[in-house]
Design a protein around this motif. Structure first.
Motif, PDB file in Angstrom:
ATOM      1  N   SER A   1       0.819  -1.211   0.000  1.00 40.43           N
ATOM      2  CA  SER A   1       0.000   0.000   0.000  1.00 40.43           C
ATOM      3  C   SER A   1       0.852   1.259   0.000  1.00 40.43           C
ATOM      4  O   SER A   1       0.367   2.335  -0.368  1.00 40.43           O
ATOM      5  N   ALA A   2       2.129   1.144   0.410  1.00 40.48           N
ATOM      6  CA  ALA A   2       3.029   2.298   0.383  1.00 40.48           C
ATOM      7  C   ALA A   2       3.702   2.467  -0.974  1.00 40.48           C
ATOM      8  O   ALA A   2       4.175   3.556  -1.297  1.00 40.48           O
ATOM      9  N   VAL A   3       3.751   1.388  -1.763  1.00 44.79           N
ATOM     10  CA  VAL A   3       4.446   1.455  -3.051  1.00 44.79           C
ATOM     11  C   VAL A   3       3.678   2.316  -4.043  1.00 44.79           C
ATOM     12  O   VAL A   3       4.258   3.168  -4.736  1.00 44.79           O
ATOM     13  N   ARG A   4       2.358   2.135  -4.144  1.00 40.26           N
ATOM     14  CA  ARG A   4       1.561   2.857  -5.136  1.00 40.26           C
ATOM     15  C   ARG A   4       1.651   4.378  -4.979  1.00 40.26           C
ATOM     16  O   ARG A   4       1.976   5.066  -5.952  1.00 40.26           O
ATOM     17  N   PRO A   5       1.364   4.963  -3.796  1.00 34.28           N
ATOM     18  CA  PRO A   5       1.448   6.431  -3.699  1.00 34.28           C
ATOM     19  C   PRO A   5       2.847   6.972  -3.922  1.00 34.28           C
ATOM     20  O   PRO A   5       3.007   8.073  -4.466  1.00 34.28           O
ATOM     21  N   ALA A   6       3.881   6.217  -3.524  1.00 29.60           N
ATOM     22  CA  ALA A   6       5.246   6.687  -3.747  1.00 29.60           C
ATOM     23  C   ALA A   6       5.576   6.748  -5.243  1.00 29.60           C
ATOM     24  O   ALA A   6       6.098   7.750  -5.746  1.00 29.60           O
ATOM     25  N   LEU A   7       5.255   5.671  -5.963  1.00 30.63           N
ATOM     26  CA  LEU A   7       5.491   5.668  -7.410  1.00 30.63           C
ATOM     27  C   LEU A   7       4.613   6.688  -8.118  1.00 30.63           C
ATOM     28  O   LEU A   7       5.032   7.322  -9.097  1.00 30.63           O
ATOM     29  N   GLN A   8       3.392   6.859  -7.629  1.00 34.23           N
ATOM     30  CA  GLN A   8       2.488   7.834  -8.235  1.00 34.23           C
ATOM     31  C   GLN A   8       3.039   9.249  -8.092  1.00 34.23           C
ATOM     32  O   GLN A   8       2.931  10.060  -9.015  1.00 34.23           O
ATOM     33  N   HIS A   9       3.651   9.543  -6.958  1.00 30.52           N
ATOM     34  CA  HIS A   9       4.241  10.871  -6.775  1.00 30.52           C
ATOM     35  C   HIS A   9       5.426  11.071  -7.712  1.00 30.52           C
ATOM     36  O   HIS A   9       5.595  12.155  -8.285  1.00 30.52           O
ATOM     37  N   VAL A  10       6.247  10.033  -7.880  1.00 28.77           N
ATOM     38  CA  VAL A  10       7.394  10.146  -8.787  1.00 28.77           C
ATOM     39  C   VAL A  10       6.923  10.406 -10.212  1.00 28.77           C
ATOM     40  O   VAL A  10       7.459  11.271 -10.923  1.00 28.77           O
ATOM     41  N   VAL A  11       5.904   9.647 -10.650  1.00 28.03           N
ATOM     42  CA  VAL A  11       5.377   9.833 -12.007  1.00 28.03           C
ATOM     43  C   VAL A  11       4.759  11.214 -12.162  1.00 28.03           C
ATOM     44  O   VAL A  11       4.900  11.857 -13.211  1.00 28.03           O
TER      45      VAL A  11
ATOM     46  N   LEU B   1      10.986   3.958  -0.163  1.00 30.24           N
ATOM     47  CA  LEU B   1       9.540   4.103  -0.296  1.00 30.24           C
ATOM     48  C   LEU B   1       8.884   4.337   1.063  1.00 30.24           C
ATOM     49  O   LEU B   1       7.947   5.124   1.181  1.00 30.24           O
ATOM     50  N   GLN B   2       9.367   3.661   2.087  1.00 28.83           N
ATOM     51  CA  GLN B   2       8.832   3.893   3.422  1.00 28.83           C
ATOM     52  C   GLN B   2       9.119   5.319   3.886  1.00 28.83           C
ATOM     53  O   GLN B   2       8.293   5.955   4.552  1.00 28.83           O
TER      54      GLN B   2
END
Length: 359
Positions: free
Chosen positions: A31-41, A258-259
């Motif tokens: 659940s932490a991976v999606r928002p982190a990658l979304q912010h990078v994109v 990511l954390q």
């Protein structure tokens, strides 16, 4: 009571059953991976829309595809999802008489594999799309001036009213299951595991040795030359496996980063940053005395000066800087062509919608 509390730190129902801390930690990892990658994109798309705008527009679909490759690789190779394998866990088939002899390196059976992929990949994708649909419908409903007149508008208003209760029931289902898991009443911390026909267990020494042996054997094995179809199938299989391996390696290396991003962009931390870096609030515009009909400003900053209720769909007048409910100020400006507070000449095009940082 002590027996129930002991399950929090040690397995009590089954010898290899993980604690509540382990299962919750592996759930929060993905659940932490999606928002982190979304912010990078998002940052990349804002810096160069021509090259990275496509990834932002189709982020959900691209992420789901990559997640599918990643989870399928781990479920078929290690009998666990990526996050479960990261925390040394595996999925054990319920009702299997030979489950104690089945090693994690054998992978999940096809039936449990397909169910696990559906609940790990497809269900979160549908949930994200549903939340975006609800958000857009709620935005349209708040921004609309006219009351609903068609059956469709009445239907989606009823849908918006019922969705919070359905979502609360969904989250409550998971909470009750976790409480029962803590008390040692069930073997599943999540109802989705029960629907998939599996439970979580810790990797044994034999599992770890079998996984290491399988990895070493796969890297050393040379396939004999066959037909063109076999070569194409083998090349595609290697390509998919390579993509999944690259994703898993990259996530394993960047997991702590990511954390950190999850903590950095948390609402609590953002409030602290705002208090340290916030600029002083500019003074309000000068009030004009000639407008005797102007309402007095409310003491609470969240109250609309026109309806005297908490603001809904905040909208600011560009000519004066005051904030109102959209419906209130729209109707007032359309009728009076002036700011309700200052009396400045104002048109409808001077209305600017405000968005909160969470949106």
């Amino acid at each position: 009571m002590a027996e129930h509390g002991a399950h929090i730190t040690t397995a009590s129902v089954v010898d290899d059953q993980p604690s509540i801390f382990e299962v919750v930690a592996q759930d929060s990892l993905m659940s932490a991976v999606r928002p982190a990658l979304q912010h990078v994109v998002k940052v990349l798309a804002e810096s160069n829309p021509a090259h990275f705008g496509f990834f932002w527009r189709w982020f959900d679909e691209i992420f789901t595809l990559l997640d599918l490759l990643l989870q399928q690789h781990y479920l078929s190779k290690t009998s666990a999802s990526f996050s479960e394998n990261f925390y040394g866990l595996k999925r054990i088939v319920m009702g299997d008489q030979h489950r104690l002899q089945r090693l994690a390196s054998a992978g999940l059976p096809k039936k449990q594999l397909m169910k696990s992929i559906m609940f790990l990949v497809l269900l979160p994708y549908l949930k994200v799309k549903l939340e975006k649909l609800v958000s857009s419908l709620r935005e349209e409903d708040e921004y609309s001036i006219h009351p609903p007149s068609s059956r469709w508008k009445r239907f989606y208003r009823a849908f918006l009213a019922a969705y919070p209760f359905v979502n609360m029931a969904w989250e409550g289902w998971f909470l009750v299951q976790q409480l029962r898991y803590i008390l040692g009443k069930v073997q599943h911390h999540s109802p989705l595991l029960r629907l998939a026909g599996v439970r979580l267990g810790r990797l044994t020494v034999q599992d770890i040795q079998a996984l290491e042996h399988k990895s070493a054997k796969a890297s050393m094995m040379q396939l004999p030359a066959g037909s063109i179809g076999d070569k194409i199938k083998s090349a595609l299989k290697k390509a998919v496996g390579g993509v999944a391996l690259s994703l898993s390696t990259g996530l394993s290396v960047g997991i702590f980063f990511l954390q950190f991003l999850e903590w950095w962009y948390s609402s609590e931390n953002q409030e602290t940053i705002k208090t340290l870096t916030a600029l002083p609030t500019p003074p309000p515009p000068v009030h004009l005395d000639y407008n005797s009909d102007s309402p007095l400003l409310p003491k609470l900053k969240t109250v609309c000066p026109l309806c005297r209720k908490n603001r809904v769909n905040d909208t600011v007048l560009a000519t004066s800087g005051y904030v109102f409910c959209y419906r209130c100020v729209f109707n007032y400006v359309r009728s009076h062509q002036a700011c309700p507070i200052t009396g400045y000449p104002t048109e409808v095009q001077h209305l600017i919608k405000l968005y909160s940082p969470e949106n």
